[in-house]
Scaffold this motif. Structure first.
Motif, short mmCIF file in Angstrom:
data_model
loop_
_atom_site.label_atom_id
_atom_site.label_comp_id
_atom_site.label_asym_id
_atom_site.label_seq_id
_atom_site.Cartn_x
_atom_site.Cartn_y
_atom_site.Cartn_z
N LEU A 44 7.42 3.29 -5.75
CA LEU A 44 6.26 3.10 -4.89
C LEU A 44 5.16 4.07 -5.33
O LEU A 44 3.97 3.76 -5.22
CB LEU A 44 6.67 3.38 -3.44
CG LEU A 44 6.05 2.57 -2.33
CD1 LEU A 44 6.06 1.11 -2.66
CD2 LEU A 44 6.82 2.79 -1.05
N PHE B 56 -0.72 3.27 -3.20
CA PHE B 56 0.21 4.16 -2.53
C PHE B 56 0.03 5.60 -3.02
O PHE B 56 0.10 6.55 -2.23
CB PHE B 56 1.66 3.72 -2.76
CG PHE B 56 2.64 4.53 -1.95
CD1 PHE B 56 2.83 4.26 -0.62
CD2 PHE B 56 3.30 5.60 -2.53
CE1 PHE B 56 3.69 5.03 0.14
CE2 PHE B 56 4.17 6.38 -1.78
CZ PHE B 56 4.36 6.10 -0.44
N LEU C 205 -0.24 4.39 6.08
CA LEU C 205 0.94 4.02 5.29
C LEU C 205 1.14 2.50 5.33
O LEU C 205 1.34 1.86 4.29
CB LEU C 205 2.19 4.72 5.85
CG LEU C 205 3.52 4.33 5.21
CD1 LEU C 205 3.60 4.82 3.77
CD2 LEU C 205 4.70 4.89 6.01
N LEU C 206 1.04 1.92 6.53
CA LEU C 206 1.19 0.47 6.67
C LEU C 206 0.07 -0.24 5.90
O LEU C 206 0.30 -1.24 5.23
CB LEU C 206 1.13 0.08 8.16
CG LEU C 206 2.18 0.74 9.05
CD1 LEU C 206 1.92 0.41 10.52
CD2 LEU C 206 3.58 0.31 8.64
N ALA D 50 -1.58 0.95 3.25
CA ALA D 50 -1.35 1.09 1.80
C ALA D 50 -0.30 0.08 1.32
O ALA D 50 -0.35 -0.36 0.17
CB ALA D 50 -0.90 2.51 1.49
N LEU D 51 0.65 -0.28 2.21
CA LEU D 51 1.71 -1.22 1.84
C LEU D 51 1.31 -2.67 2.08
O LEU D 51 2.06 -3.59 1.76
CB LEU D 51 2.98 -0.91 2.64
CG LEU D 51 3.61 0.46 2.36
CD1 LEU D 51 4.76 0.71 3.32
CD2 LEU D 51 4.09 0.57 0.91
N SER D 52 0.10 -2.88 2.65
CA SER D 52 -0.33 -4.25 2.96
C SER D 52 -1.13 -4.87 1.81
O SER D 52 -1.64 -5.98 1.95
CB SER D 52 -1.15 -4.26 4.25
OG SER D 52 -2.44 -3.72 4.03
N GLY D 53 -1.26 -4.13 0.69
CA GLY D 53 -1.89 -4.69 -0.50
C GLY D 53 -3.41 -4.75 -0.50
O GLY D 53 -3.98 -5.76 -0.91
N VAL E 131 -4.20 -4.06 8.73
CA VAL E 131 -2.74 -4.15 8.84
C VAL E 131 -2.36 -5.34 9.72
O VAL E 131 -1.50 -6.16 9.35
CB VAL E 131 -2.15 -2.85 9.44
CG1 VAL E 131 -0.69 -3.04 9.83
CG2 VAL E 131 -2.30 -1.70 8.45
#
Lengths: 159, 159, 159
Positions: free
Chosen positions: A11, A17, A95-96, A98-101, A152
């Protein structure tokens, strides 16, 4: 097994990220520094809250007079609490996010504005700057976190 | 689709992440226990802050006298706030650290020292132990979090 | 390289993680709203804590009288602190839980009960409702977080 482990730790190779990790670490360290600011004011202003912290000043009344509140200590503590109230949601929602593209450039814009706003907020609180300096720097960080939360929720519902 | 889901949930199969999950859960549970300690002291010392919490003691002045501060309650609340100020950065920075690919032995050393230090800190605060007991246990946890933040920033910038 | 990046951002495609992202964003936004509630009461009750915040009311004694505490302001601040103490562990433990591979239906049950309980808790605190309204809503959220922590520790130790 080895390849699987490598994959899941990668990651940090994801550009968004990695950017999040950098700015989240910076604002969390900044928040932690508030502990040192409070400790600095407690020691220089001789204003403590726990009886065991004043034991080195002697016993009885001579130590008891240092169990008091001080405006500078309280100001640093309020700044610290405000950081908890605002930096914690940034780290969680960020964080959410950054992980949602998101696009890297959009993400960097969010992370950098938030980090700048919170550093300004700390100076505005501690100096203190006249209002609306502190209010505006707070509002900018708040708006950035809302914007990420919107992304998000959109990503989580629409994907 | 099924395989993809399986893959993304397998972070828990990564040894460092699994260690982080264990210690993060432990320190977060320890932090949550501070709520029960505060509640215990509020009830045994009969020291409340919300008027609706004293309604069972009767009405008017007879209940009002329990709206007061108590040294043990305030001590537990300070311990809880100190946990928020220190355990929250540990969880945020520790997650990024666990995802940055550290050696398992180094990571375990960080997680275990931090967890031990914070458990000691709670006892030092609640008993209370004479200083520098509480101060040292705080400083050890603080240093561990800084060490992890340094690793995160190095990994995020150099990779 | 491109495929690897895509993979690591696809946590948002995982159904449990997507559910977690949705409810974590909702409760974090709810927590952030407490800042606005406090600000609302500070302004309408004219009760401030920082001298620079009362500068618009004039100088000297005429402004100083607004540096005071107000029951509604303090109540909103207590609600906010209670959110920090409970929503932060939910987000931390909930993230680990979402990554530990629970059943979607079980995970949704946890996330939804917690979110409902914390929204009820806010109303119970601000209105305020008679006890045990606030106590029960707090306990339900607390129990949900403990249940998730148990799953995390079981998954981290047994896998």
């Amino acid at each position: 097994r080895r390849g699987e482990m490598a994959k899941s730790t990668q990651l940090i190779h994801n550009d968004v990220f990695r950017a999040f990790a950098t700015y989240a670490a910076i604002v969390l360290l900044k928040m932690m520094l508030m502990s040192l600011v409070t400790a600095y004011f407690r020691i220089t202003r001789k204003a403590f809250v726990n009886p065991e912290d004043t034991a080195s000043f002697g016993k009885g009344e001579s130590a008891k007079k240092y169990l008091r509140t001080d405006p500078d200590v309280e100001r640093a503590r309020r700044g610290h609490l405000n950081d908890l109230e605002n930096i914690v949601p940034f780290v969680g929602i960020g964080l959410l996010y950054a992980l949602s593209g998101p696009e890297l450039s959009t993400a960097l814009l969010h992370f950098r504005i938030f980090t700048g706003a919170r550093i300004l907020h700390t100076f505005a609180y501690l100096i203190p700057l006249p209002q609306p300096g502190r209010g505006l720097s707070w509002a900018v960080g708040y708006a950035v976190t809302f914007s990420m939360a919107y992304s998000v929720l959109k990503a989580a519902w629409l994907l």
